[in-house]
Design a protein around this motif. Structure first.
Motif, PDB file in Angstrom:
ATOM      1  N   ASP A 193      -0.830 -25.088  -6.928  1.00 34.02           N
ATOM      2  CA  ASP A 193       0.344 -24.479  -6.943  1.00 34.02           C
ATOM      3  C   ASP A 193       1.571 -25.402  -6.242  1.00 34.02           C
ATOM      4  O   ASP A 193       1.337 -26.126  -5.280  1.00 34.02           O
ATOM      5  CB  ASP A 193       0.320 -23.270  -5.849  1.00 34.02           C
ATOM      6  CG  ASP A 193       1.681 -22.493  -5.858  1.00 34.02           C
ATOM      7  OD1 ASP A 193       1.951 -21.645  -7.034  1.00 34.02           O
ATOM      8  OD2 ASP A 193       2.134 -22.880  -4.828  1.00 34.02           O
ATOM      9  N   PRO A 194       2.489 -25.641  -6.998  1.00 31.74           N
ATOM     10  CA  PRO A 194       3.296 -26.752  -6.789  1.00 31.74           C
ATOM     11  C   PRO A 194       4.154 -26.292  -5.243  1.00 31.74           C
ATOM     12  O   PRO A 194       4.292 -27.455  -4.473  1.00 31.74           O
ATOM     13  CB  PRO A 194       4.513 -26.748  -7.916  1.00 31.74           C
ATOM     14  CG  PRO A 194       3.786 -25.997  -8.888  1.00 31.74           C
ATOM     15  CD  PRO A 194       2.669 -25.316  -8.486  1.00 31.74           C
ATOM     16  N   GLU A 195       4.616 -25.150  -4.908  1.00 30.61           N
ATOM     17  CA  GLU A 195       5.252 -24.696  -3.802  1.00 30.61           C
ATOM     18  C   GLU A 195       4.186 -25.002  -2.652  1.00 30.61           C
ATOM     19  O   GLU A 195       4.535 -25.638  -1.567  1.00 30.61           O
ATOM     20  CB  GLU A 195       5.819 -23.349  -3.838  1.00 30.61           C
ATOM     21  CG  GLU A 195       6.525 -23.083  -2.676  1.00 30.61           C
ATOM     22  CD  GLU A 195       7.072 -21.727  -2.699  1.00 30.61           C
ATOM     23  OE1 GLU A 195       7.794 -21.352  -1.604  1.00 30.61           O
ATOM     24  OE2 GLU A 195       7.125 -21.063  -3.682  1.00 30.61           O
ATOM     25  N   ASP A 196       2.999 -24.485  -2.876  1.00 23.99           N
ATOM     26  CA  ASP A 196       1.977 -24.609  -1.615  1.00 23.99           C
ATOM     27  C   ASP A 196       1.754 -26.155  -1.457  1.00 23.99           C
ATOM     28  O   ASP A 196       1.626 -26.700  -0.361  1.00 23.99           O
ATOM     29  CB  ASP A 196       0.849 -23.828  -1.991  1.00 23.99           C
ATOM     30  CG  ASP A 196       1.260 -22.379  -1.941  1.00 23.99           C
ATOM     31  OD1 ASP A 196       2.293 -22.039  -1.330  1.00 23.99           O
ATOM     32  OD2 ASP A 196       0.363 -21.545  -2.339  1.00 23.99           O
ATOM     33  N   ARG A 197       1.297 -26.808  -2.490  1.00 24.79           N
ATOM     34  CA  ARG A 197       1.008 -28.257  -2.648  1.00 24.79           C
ATOM     35  C   ARG A 197       2.062 -29.102  -1.818  1.00 24.79           C
ATOM     36  O   ARG A 197       1.772 -30.087  -0.888  1.00 24.79           O
ATOM     37  CB  ARG A 197       0.881 -28.896  -3.987  1.00 24.79           C
ATOM     38  CG  ARG A 197       0.345 -30.431  -3.938  1.00 24.79           C
ATOM     39  CD  ARG A 197      -0.081 -30.771  -5.235  1.00 24.79           C
ATOM     40  NE  ARG A 197       1.057 -30.958  -5.935  1.00 24.79           N
ATOM     41  CZ  ARG A 197       0.967 -30.017  -7.253  1.00 24.79           C
ATOM     42  NH1 ARG A 197       0.091 -29.235  -7.458  1.00 24.79           N
ATOM     43  NH2 ARG A 197       1.988 -30.430  -7.928  1.00 24.79           N
ATOM     44  N   THR A 198       3.398 -28.901  -1.810  1.00 25.70           N
ATOM     45  CA  THR A 198       4.533 -29.544  -1.442  1.00 25.70           C
ATOM     46  C   THR A 198       4.292 -29.157   0.190  1.00 25.70           C
ATOM     47  O   THR A 198       4.615 -30.264   0.774  1.00 25.70           O
ATOM     48  CB  THR A 198       5.794 -28.988  -1.921  1.00 25.70           C
ATOM     49  OG1 THR A 198       5.933 -29.371  -3.387  1.00 25.70           O
ATOM     50  CG2 THR A 198       6.943 -29.708  -1.081  1.00 25.70           C
ATOM     51  N   THR A 199       4.126 -27.994   0.446  1.00 19.08           N
ATOM     52  CA  THR A 199       4.020 -27.502   1.746  1.00 19.08           C
ATOM     53  C   THR A 199       2.781 -28.438   2.532  1.00 19.08           C
ATOM     54  O   THR A 199       3.046 -28.977   3.745  1.00 19.08           O
ATOM     55  CB  THR A 199       3.712 -25.972   1.937  1.00 19.08           C
ATOM     56  OG1 THR A 199       4.818 -25.320   1.560  1.00 19.08           O
ATOM     57  CG2 THR A 199       3.700 -25.635   3.624  1.00 19.08           C
ATOM     58  N   VAL A 200       1.695 -28.421   1.906  1.00 18.62           N
ATOM     59  CA  VAL A 200       0.645 -29.252   2.488  1.00 18.62           C
ATOM     60  C   VAL A 200       0.980 -30.733   2.807  1.00 18.62           C
ATOM     61  O   VAL A 200       0.690 -31.544   3.828  1.00 18.62           O
ATOM     62  CB  VAL A 200      -0.524 -29.348   1.544  1.00 18.62           C
ATOM     63  CG1 VAL A 200      -1.538 -30.244   1.885  1.00 18.62           C
ATOM     64  CG2 VAL A 200      -1.129 -27.753   1.431  1.00 18.62           C
ATOM     65  N   LEU A 201       1.620 -31.454   1.585  1.00 17.16           N
ATOM     66  CA  LEU A 201       2.055 -32.543   1.728  1.00 17.16           C
ATOM     67  C   LEU A 201       3.008 -33.057   2.798  1.00 17.16           C
ATOM     68  O   LEU A 201       2.913 -34.174   3.465  1.00 17.16           O
ATOM     69  CB  LEU A 201       2.489 -33.295   0.514  1.00 17.16           C
ATOM     70  CG  LEU A 201       1.456 -33.194  -0.706  1.00 17.16           C
ATOM     71  CD1 LEU A 201       1.918 -33.453  -2.246  1.00 17.16           C
ATOM     72  CD2 LEU A 201       0.168 -34.003  -0.276  1.00 17.16           C
ATOM     73  N   GLU A 202       3.930 -31.979   2.846  1.00 18.02           N
ATOM     74  CA  GLU A 202       5.053 -32.320   4.059  1.00 18.02           C
ATOM     75  C   GLU A 202       4.277 -32.276   5.313  1.00 18.02           C
ATOM     76  O   GLU A 202       4.724 -32.844   6.393  1.00 18.02           O
ATOM     77  CB  GLU A 202       6.043 -31.352   3.753  1.00 18.02           C
ATOM     78  CG  GLU A 202       6.938 -31.439   2.540  1.00 18.02           C
ATOM     79  CD  GLU A 202       8.016 -30.213   2.497  1.00 18.02           C
ATOM     80  OE1 GLU A 202       7.992 -29.284   3.074  1.00 18.02           O
ATOM     81  OE2 GLU A 202       8.941 -30.512   1.415  1.00 18.02           O
TER      82      GLU A 202
END
Length: 567
Positions: A458-467
């Protein structure tokens, strides 16, 4: 005396060396038992005006002969250097302290001010140290600059007596306004062990004037090494540190690296045959990145260091402008590792810096059990108290800007990361960054891998993890080289790329964790040095991550690209 003995003595005395204030009877092999046997020697001493150095080594002196020599020394107030090594061969153990005490008393009576005292290769044990105890405490040794006691069999007891004498000498001289400033201390092959070394470390720390420390082959383990490390950092003019053939393991090496990073004048480090192992070697490589500006020689031979760790050390060493030798013989590089190390050094036109690798032990057996290093790491019991959770996760226990409820949520997340918490808590990333510390690298590495488990499509959740990964790594990698390398070392152990010590175990990896690292490598906070460290181990031990398939290849590519980026 028999005519033959007299003839031999006359022949020996004919070889006496005079000059530059020095009277030398060195290496004459004379057996001096009584007053008659030293008549000619005493006459030479009496007649030598301005005597500043007396060499008696390589002869054997009995009690009566020592008394006669001592009588002659009572008028030699200018005497500064006594070379009295290998002076009691064949003598009874009980004779030696008496002879030493007699000679020392003469120096004190004369009012001599010694700058150098060498009593090496006299197997006198703790009782022999008692024979010079009063001399070392006295004003005669308040001016001492070099003290050599190699191969004297002092043991733990002798080490403690010596430490007490040096401490008392320092205190008394300080009261007189001219504190003892010992520059060179050598006491190899004495079985000082941890207690003897620790006692001496306190004296070293008090003096703070040492430029050379030589303590090889003393049976010192990591507790004693850690005590010496505490002393080392208080001796800012230290140039030479030789602790060859003791047992550091990871913990002693880390302590020594932490101490040495504060020093700017070190030129020679000899930790050969000290079992520094790969994690310790990585810490020393970090030390080279941050400090040791004029280091000339580094000896890490026979230390159970693997090929990748040796490459990391060599890469750091070649960047030191004054480096002349990097000794890595007798480690666990294997044929391919030796070749890779030679090729790297040759490619950088520093092949002459690398010593022989002829005694390499071959690749370390992966099934070999780690030796017990008596690590004091203990797992905290989870009892619901924040203090225990903070200790368990290496977190700050002091003032935190996070509110109590938010902090509790962060601590709960850090103990067991869950996706829904990360995605729902508004200030999770900043609070995690504030809490995580590089001072507990094992917990920090474990936390990073746990967060990596939350990687998803999931793009939004993946972004949160990477941040969140960015926030954690930015904090960890902005620490000193030693702290950041310790963290990366723990991460390598958990990833199965490095054989570790203690209780740190390999984690069960999934592709998402490597993809998080791939992302991190491309960020500005991830330096070329850090990428080089990871890439070296990944390229040497890539099979450890074969279960992660293409994610491993993507990480490897990102690391290689970073390594070749100018920063």
């Amino acid at each position: 005396m028999a005519s033959r003995d007299i003839a031999q003595l006359e022949d020996a005395l004919s070889k006496i060396h005079f000059g530059d204030g020095e009277l030398s009877f060195k290496g004459l092999g004379m057996k001096l038992d009584n007053t008659e046997s030293v008549e000619e020697m005493v006459s030479k001493i009496d007649q030598y005006q301005g005597l500043r150095a007396l060499r008696l080594e390589g002869n054997t002196v009995g009690v009566d002969a020592a008394k006669a020599i001592a009588k002659a020394l009572e008028s030699k107030d200018l005497l500064q250097r006594c070379y009295w090594s290998d002076m009691f061969t064949g003598r009874l153990r009980s004779e030696i302290p008496i002879a030493l005490r007699t000679l020392g008393s003469a120096l004190m009576s004369a009012g001599s001010r010694l700058t150098e005292l060498d009593l090496s290769d006299n197997a006198f044990g703790p009782d022999g140290v008692k024979g010079v105890e009063q001399l070392l405490k006295s004003p005669t040794c308040h001016t001492l600059r070099e003290l050599r006691l190699n191969n004297c069999g002092m043991g733990i007891g002798g080490g403690k007596i010596l430490a007490e004498a040096l401490t008392e000498g320092y205190k008394q001289s300080a009261l007189l306004g001219a504190p003892l400033q010992l520059k060179v201390f050598a006491a190899g092959r004495n079985r000082l062990e941890n207690d003897g070394a620790s006692a001496l470390a306190k004296a070293f720390q008090l003096m703070g004037s040492l430029e050379e420390i030589h303590m090889p082959q003393n049976g010192i383990n990591y507790p004693g090494v850690m005590a010496l490390a505490s002393a080392v950092r208080h001796n800012p003019e230290l140039r030479v540190l030789n602790l060859n053939d003791n047992t550091f393991t990871k913990w002693g090496t880390l302590a020594m690296a932490e101490a040495l990073k504060h020093l700017r004048n070190v030129q020679v480090i000899n930790f050969g045959d000290c079992l520094v192992r790969s994690e310790g070697a990585i810490a020393l490589a970090a030390l080279l990145r941050d400090g040791m500006p004029i280091l000339k020689e580094l000896n890490l031979s026979f230390g159970e260091i693997t090929d990748a760790a040796a490459l990391v050390v060599a890469q750091a060493a070649v960047e030191k402008p004054d480096m002349e030798k990097v000794l890595l013989n007798g480690n666990c590089l294997g044929e391919d590792g030796c070749e890779a190390l030679r090729d790297m050094m040759d490619d950088m036109d520093r092949g002459d810096m690398l010593g022989s690798l002829s005694d390499d032990e071959g690749e370390l057996d992966e099934d070999e059990e780690d030796e017990d290093d008596d690590s004091s790491d203990e797992c905290c019991e989870e009892n619901g108290e924040c203090e225990d959770i903070i200790k368990e996760n290496g977190l700050k226990g002091e003032d935190s800007p996070a509110k109590t409820q938010s902090q509790a949520e962060v601590l709960t997340f850090l103990r067991s990361p869950a996706a829904e918490q990360l995605f729902q808590l508004k200030d999770m990333k900043s609070n995690i960054q504030q809490q995580v510390e590089a001072s507990d690298p094992d917990k920090a590495a474990e936390l990073l891998l746990k967060i990596g488990l939350l990687y998803c499509e999931d793009p939004e959740d993946r972004t949160t993890v990477l941040e969140t990964i960015d926030a954690v790594l930015k904090k960890l990698l902005s620490s000193s080289s030693l702290q950041s390398y310790r963290f990366l070392s723990s991460l390598l152990v958990m990833m199965g790329l490095l054989k570790g010590e203690g209780k740190v175990k390999k984690a069960l990896l999934v592709p998402g964790q490597l993809l998080c690292l791939e992302h991190a490598v491309q960020q500005d906070y991830f330096s070329r040095h850090h990428a080089s460290l990871l890439y070296t181990f990944l390229s040497r031990n890539g099979d450890a991550l074969k279960s992660c398939g293409s994610a491993r290849d993507r990480l490897s590519f990102a690391l290689e690209k970073k390594c070749h980026t100018q920063q």
